[in-house]
Design an enzyme around this catalytic site. Structure first.
Site, short mmCIF file in Angstrom:
data_model
loop_
_atom_site.label_atom_id
_atom_site.label_comp_id
_atom_site.label_asym_id
_atom_site.label_seq_id
_atom_site.Cartn_x
_atom_site.Cartn_y
_atom_site.Cartn_z
CB SER A 104 -0.88 0.26 1.22
OG SER A 104 -1.41 1.27 1.64
CE1 TYR A 156 -4.25 -2.18 5.21
CE2 TYR A 156 -3.41 -0.09 4.57
CZ TYR A 156 -4.04 -1.43 4.27
OH TYR A 156 -4.10 -1.60 2.91
#
Ligand code: NAP
Length: 261
Positions: free
Chosen positions: A153, A166
């Site tokens: 990401s 995350y």
């Protein structure tokens, strides 16, 4: 003398076998469709058997080749069994992942463990299982390099609001990928990450339903829009194919310029 042109490397994946985790929806579904469109046989992994079966039918109807495997990737034994019963894979899209967004002060041990267990631990052991088989079965002449693509990401490179755990998981994937690239390079196995910005999928539904968050996101992405699943499909095919033959240990940002500054 006639000029001898260099031969453009192929983006085609004919004859290659790909494993895609988290293929039942979202980015994984897009990756699976893109790889099948490029000629690969795709093995689709997720827990939702019905969604996988529907996707197999749709890929086959579009002229592609796919099969489904209902599997929880946090079950390392089941992952090893699948990888060892299948012919060796040339491509892995290691994509299954979750997020539990929220302020750091509200993160529970359960939240932390759930995110790390899937995004880091399961991703690590899926890659390990596939890489061990790849190492033991060197590719033939038709396949110049093999490719492991870990779905990271932009949050593997920067921090983000409500995303401490995350971000930790995606920064970990970046480190794992670089170290794997060093170890697997001598076997002609490339390891890279694909790093999307906010893409419209079920994962981001709640965030994208919040107008304040959308304003924040659009203030960070330099191109004037959110990401779509289709935005990740080309980058996955590129990293899977011999068009990226000398690229390993690298991160392909698909972030609309978010991390540019
Ligand atoms: P999504 O729409 O929620 O899809 C997640 C996929 O993972 C589903 O196919 C789900 O299938 C599968 N999955 C979840 N737990 C699993 C398990 N234990 N075993 C096997 N499969 C499992 O999410 P997405 O947005 O496509 O995200 C995919 C990846 O991209 C994730 O790694 C995510 O972190 C990353 N990413 C997403 C964005 C974004 O904005 N969407 C941005 C950057 C990175 P089942 O529920 O059927 O098992």
């Amino acid at each position: 003398m006639t000029l001898v042109l260099p031969k453009s490397p192929s983006f085609r994946l004919d004859g290659k076998r790909a494993l895609v985790t988290g293929a039942s929806r979202g980015i994984g579904m897009g990756a699976a469709v893109a790889l099948a469109d490029a000629g690969a046989h795709v093995v689709l992994v997720a827990r939702s058997a019905d969604a996988l079966a529907e996707l197999v039918v749709a890929i086959q109807a579009a002229g592609g080749s796919a099969e489904a495997c209902e599997l929880d990737v946090t079950d390392t034994q089941a992952v090893n069994a699948l990888v060892n019963e299948q012919p060796v894979f040339d491509i892995l899209v290691n994509n299954a992942g979750i997020n539990r967004p929220g302020p750091m002060s509200s993160m529970s041990e359960q939240d932390f463990d759930a995110v790390m267990n899937l995004n880091v631990r399961a991703a690590y052991f899926v890659a390990q299982a596939v890489a061990v088989r790849m190492q033991a079965n060197p590719p033939g002449a038709s396949s110049i390099t093999r490719s492991i693509i870990n779905t990271s990401s932009q949050m593997g490179h920067v921090g983000g609001v409500d995303r401490t755990v995350y971000c930790a998981s995606k920064h970990a994937i970046e480190g794992i990928s670089k170290a794997m690239a060093i170890e697997l390079g001598p076997y002609n196995i490339r390891v890279n990450t694909v790093c999307p910005t906010f893409i419209k999928t079920p994962l981001t539904e709640s965030t994208l339903a919040d107008p304040e968050r959308v304003d924040w996101i659009l203030s960070k992405i330099k191109l004037p829009r959110l990401g779509e699943i289709t935005d990740v499909m080309g980058p996955v095919v590129f990293l899977a194919s011999d068009a990226s033959g000398l690229i390993t240990g690298s991160s392909l940002m698909v972030d609309g310029g978010w991390t540019a500054g």
